[in-house]
Design a protein around this motif. Structure first.
Motif, mmCIF file in Angstrom:
data_model
loop_
_atom_site.group_PDB
_atom_site.id
_atom_site.type_symbol
_atom_site.label_atom_id
_atom_site.label_comp_id
_atom_site.label_asym_id
_atom_site.label_seq_id
_atom_site.Cartn_x
_atom_site.Cartn_y
_atom_site.Cartn_z
ATOM 1 N N GLU A 359 0.845 -1.077 -0.030
ATOM 2 C CA GLU A 359 0.056 0.007 -0.002
ATOM 3 C C GLU A 359 1.047 1.419 -0.012
ATOM 4 O O GLU A 359 2.164 1.250 0.603
ATOM 5 N N THR A 360 0.270 2.175 -0.727
ATOM 6 C CA THR A 360 1.008 3.401 -0.696
ATOM 7 C C THR A 360 1.127 4.206 0.806
ATOM 8 O O THR A 360 0.113 4.072 1.333
ATOM 9 N N MET A 361 2.242 4.830 0.825
ATOM 10 C CA MET A 361 2.367 5.411 2.188
ATOM 11 C C MET A 361 2.273 7.142 2.109
ATOM 12 O O MET A 361 2.522 7.903 3.224
ATOM 13 N N MET A 362 1.582 7.538 1.039
ATOM 14 C CA MET A 362 1.242 9.071 0.864
ATOM 15 C C MET A 362 -0.175 9.140 0.476
ATOM 16 O O MET A 362 -0.433 8.328 -0.632
ATOM 17 N N ASN A 363 -0.569 10.338 0.449
ATOM 18 C CA ASN A 363 -1.705 10.691 -0.458
ATOM 19 C C ASN A 363 -1.257 11.164 -1.641
ATOM 20 O O ASN A 363 -0.246 12.143 -1.614
ATOM 21 N N CYS A 364 -1.995 11.262 -2.773
ATOM 22 C CA CYS A 364 -1.601 11.901 -3.963
ATOM 23 C C CYS A 364 -0.493 10.996 -4.639
ATOM 24 O O CYS A 364 0.176 10.095 -3.825
ATOM 25 N N GLU A 365 0.086 11.361 -6.004
ATOM 26 C CA GLU A 365 1.201 11.058 -6.287
ATOM 27 C C GLU A 365 2.530 11.299 -5.663
ATOM 28 O O GLU A 365 2.477 12.554 -5.250
ATOM 29 N N PRO A 366 3.229 10.460 -5.700
ATOM 30 C CA PRO A 366 4.624 10.961 -4.867
ATOM 31 C C PRO A 366 5.511 11.555 -5.999
ATOM 32 O O PRO A 366 5.311 11.622 -7.004
ATOM 33 N N GLN A 367 6.266 12.625 -5.275
ATOM 34 C CA GLN A 367 7.128 13.438 -6.129
ATOM 35 C C GLN A 367 8.440 12.682 -6.469
ATOM 36 O O GLN A 367 9.453 12.477 -5.655
ATOM 37 N N LEU A 368 8.282 12.071 -7.683
ATOM 38 C CA LEU A 368 9.436 11.036 -8.035
ATOM 39 C C LEU A 368 10.779 12.100 -8.080
ATOM 40 O O LEU A 368 11.792 11.413 -8.115
ATOM 41 N N GLY A 369 10.635 13.186 -8.881
ATOM 42 C CA GLY A 369 11.943 13.942 -9.290
ATOM 43 C C GLY A 369 12.847 14.158 -7.890
ATOM 44 O O GLY A 369 14.169 13.870 -8.162
ATOM 45 N N ARG A 370 12.525 14.531 -6.930
ATOM 46 C CA ARG A 370 13.210 14.920 -5.961
ATOM 47 C C ARG A 370 13.910 13.600 -5.225
ATOM 48 O O ARG A 370 14.816 13.677 -4.283
ATOM 49 N N ARG A 371 13.388 12.476 -5.516
ATOM 50 C CA ARG A 371 13.797 11.172 -5.137
ATOM 51 C C ARG A 371 14.728 10.510 -6.222
ATOM 52 O O ARG A 371 15.158 9.388 -6.240
ATOM 53 N N GLY A 372 14.930 11.266 -7.119
ATOM 54 C CA GLY A 372 15.844 10.555 -8.380
ATOM 55 C C GLY A 372 15.008 9.599 -8.986
ATOM 56 O O GLY A 372 15.769 8.938 -9.760
ATOM 57 N N LEU A 373 13.888 9.542 -9.099
ATOM 58 C CA LEU A 373 13.415 8.454 -9.702
ATOM 59 C C LEU A 373 12.543 9.058 -11.079
ATOM 60 O O LEU A 373 12.073 7.825 -11.697
ATOM 61 N N TYR A 374 12.785 10.114 -11.302
ATOM 62 C CA TYR A 374 12.069 10.873 -12.722
ATOM 63 C C TYR A 374 13.101 10.888 -13.621
ATOM 64 O O TYR A 374 14.126 11.471 -13.221
ATOM 65 N N PRO A 375 12.953 10.561 -14.853
ATOM 66 C CA PRO A 375 13.961 10.665 -15.971
ATOM 67 C C PRO A 375 14.207 12.265 -16.165
ATOM 68 O O PRO A 375 13.355 13.036 -16.183
ATOM 69 N N THR A 376 15.607 12.663 -16.244
ATOM 70 C CA THR A 376 15.936 13.909 -16.699
ATOM 71 C C THR A 376 15.932 14.018 -18.178
ATOM 72 O O THR A 376 15.789 15.488 -18.676
ATOM 73 N N LEU A 377 15.746 12.964 -18.940
ATOM 74 C CA LEU A 377 15.689 13.288 -20.264
ATOM 75 C C LEU A 377 14.207 12.510 -20.902
ATOM 76 O O LEU A 377 14.167 11.375 -20.374
ATOM 77 N N SER A 378 13.401 13.448 -21.491
ATOM 78 C CA SER A 378 12.132 12.528 -21.755
ATOM 79 C C SER A 378 12.275 11.931 -23.063
ATOM 80 O O SER A 378 12.601 12.425 -24.114
ATOM 81 N N THR A 379 12.134 10.640 -22.982
ATOM 82 C CA THR A 379 12.068 10.044 -24.299
ATOM 83 C C THR A 379 10.876 8.935 -24.274
ATOM 84 O O THR A 379 10.112 9.010 -23.208
ATOM 85 N N LYS A 380 10.706 8.400 -25.344
ATOM 86 C CA LYS A 380 9.771 7.285 -25.450
ATOM 87 C C LYS A 380 9.623 6.238 -24.439
ATOM 88 O O LYS A 380 8.677 5.863 -23.675
#
Length: 435
Positions: A359-380
């Motif tokens: 189960e998720t531990m937070m309300n709404c979607e998590p902020q992936l970027g500040r955890r380094g989980l969001y790609p810095t380069l957007s590709t397909k």
């Protein structure tokens, strides 16, 4: 999930064990069973071998008397052995009574079994619970029999003895169990008989080296039908309380196809793991129904027992032309066929080991970027990766296990495992399953 065994020769190892075991004359009791279990014990020293006496009551059944066979043949009037048990142990009807008689061809024909539609095959015939005797031969051999007098000899005994079976229990962190069952009661047949035990041996060795094994594994080697009934009579309450999944290991040796037979309920963890695995290994696998059952699932899934046991097979019993004949030999079973089944089963077991509810531990979607989980380069590819992560999180509400989520979002189970680990390490989700 890494399904690489790091043992490229595993198929050859299993095939060589099948070659060693192939000559043994097995039945539901007797020397051949003990010899087979001794061989398995050499491979798996922790194996426990058990004996149950003839006449023991097991539910609605009774353990039969033990059958011993030393020799059998049909000789013509010149003393030439036309049919010889020592050349092929399928030549004698299983559990044949002793006989030593001379008889005409007309009389002998009443005790002969052949397959006109498969003239080069010796059929496998048994008569465990009705006293009789007989010989099996190819139909070509039968057509060559001349009008002669024949000396018919079966040097056998049927008398009180024991039924033997074996098991091994590999403890895990949890007392909940996964049950693997295979049988050791057919004579020289490769796919229907020996593929199951040799794959079971390989799985035991793999399980012993499985890091952080969660569940306890119980692997049993039994005579088909009567053996499972005996085993259930001794362990029923424990198994009903402890077993959360399991598989029958039978017909797992050829290269022709993959097959799936469900548990009686059809929706157990074993069923879901099997169908997920086979969907990716062989999208054209053959799916059977409970009405197509024919092995020990009949006992393990019976009403009042209801263990969650399914089957992952190659060519299913009764469905391939060599079944229950001498044509089910070591040319039918292959190292690659055995290895394919081994890999399918290890994948299913790894799904069972790693299938938890989150189960998720937070309300709404998590902020992936500040955890380094969001790609810095957007590709397909990176967009698809983020979609997979967010889709996974969106179903982590505590009501779906990971296997259910993988099916809902259309991703392979093993693809989600490293994502789950990252999300756990970043305190985005938590495991709520208490194993």
């Amino acid at each position: 999930m890494n399904n690489n065994t790091d043992k490229p020769a595993i198929g050859i190892e299993m095939f060589n064990m099948a070659k060693d075991l192939f000559p043994f004359c097995r039945s539901i009791t007797g020397h051949g069973v003990r010899k087979t279990l001794e061989y398995i014990n050499d491979q798996i020293p922790q194996l426990s071998i058990h004996s149950v006496p003839s006449g023991a009551k097991v539910f609605d059944w009774e353990v039969p008397e033990e059958w011993t066979i030393r020799d059998a043949y049909i000789a013509d009037s010149s003393g030439n052995r036309i049919i010889d048990f020592k050349k092929n142990n399928l030549h004698v009807v299983g559990y044949s009574m002793p006989v030593d008689e001379w008889m005409s061809l007309e009389s002998l024909n009443k005790f002969l079994y052949s397959l006109p539609d498969q003239p080069s095959a010796i059929p496998y015939i048994t008569s465990y619970y009705e006293k009789r005797w007989g010989f099996c031969l190819t139909h070509n051999q039968r057509l060559e029999l001349k009008n002669d007098d024949y000396h018919v000899v079966i040097d056998s005994e049927i008398k009180p003895g024991v039924l033997n079976y074996a098991d091994i229990v590999l403890p895990g962190k949890s007392k909940k169990e996964v049950l693997l069952s295979t049988y050791i009661c057919h004579p020289s047949m490769a796919n229907n008989e020996l593929s199951g035990p040799v794959v079971a041996i390989a799985l035991i060795n793999w399980l012993k080296n499985l890091n952080n094994r969660l569940y306890t594994y119980r692997i049993i080697f039994i005579p088909e039908t009567i053996g499972s009934i005996v085993y259930l009579s001794k362990h029923l309450e424990h198994l009903k309380k402890s077993v959360i999944a399991g598989y029958i290991l039978t017909c797992v040796g050829d290269d022709r196809c993959y097959s799936y037979l469900p548990s009686r309920k059809g929706n157990t963890l074993s069923d879901r793991a099997a169908t997920h695995v086979l969907k990716y290994i062989d999208p054209n696998y053959k799916s059977y129904s409970w009405l197509d059952r024919g092995s020990d699932e009949r006992q393990l899934c019976s009403p009042g027992v209801d263990l969650p046991i399914a089957s992952i097979m190659r060519s299913k019993y009764s469905e391939y032309p060599e079944y229950h004949t001498s044509l089910d030999d070591l040319t039918l079973v292959t190292p690659s066929g055995l290895e394919g089944a081994f890999n399918a089963l290890t994948y299913a077991i790894q799904i069972i080991e790693n299938n938890h509810c989150y189960e998720t531990m937070m309300n709404c979607e998590p902020q992936l970027g500040r955890r380094g989980l969001y790609p810095t380069l957007s590709t397909k590819e990176s967009v698809a990766e983020v979609d997979t992560i967010m889709n996974l999180i969106s179903y982590c509400d505590g009501s779906n296990d990971l296997l259910q989520i993988s099916e809902i979002i259309g991703e392979k189970f093993e693809t989600l495992l490293p994502i789950v680990e990252i999300l756990l390490n970043n305190s985005i989700i938590q495991n709520i399953q208490n194993d």
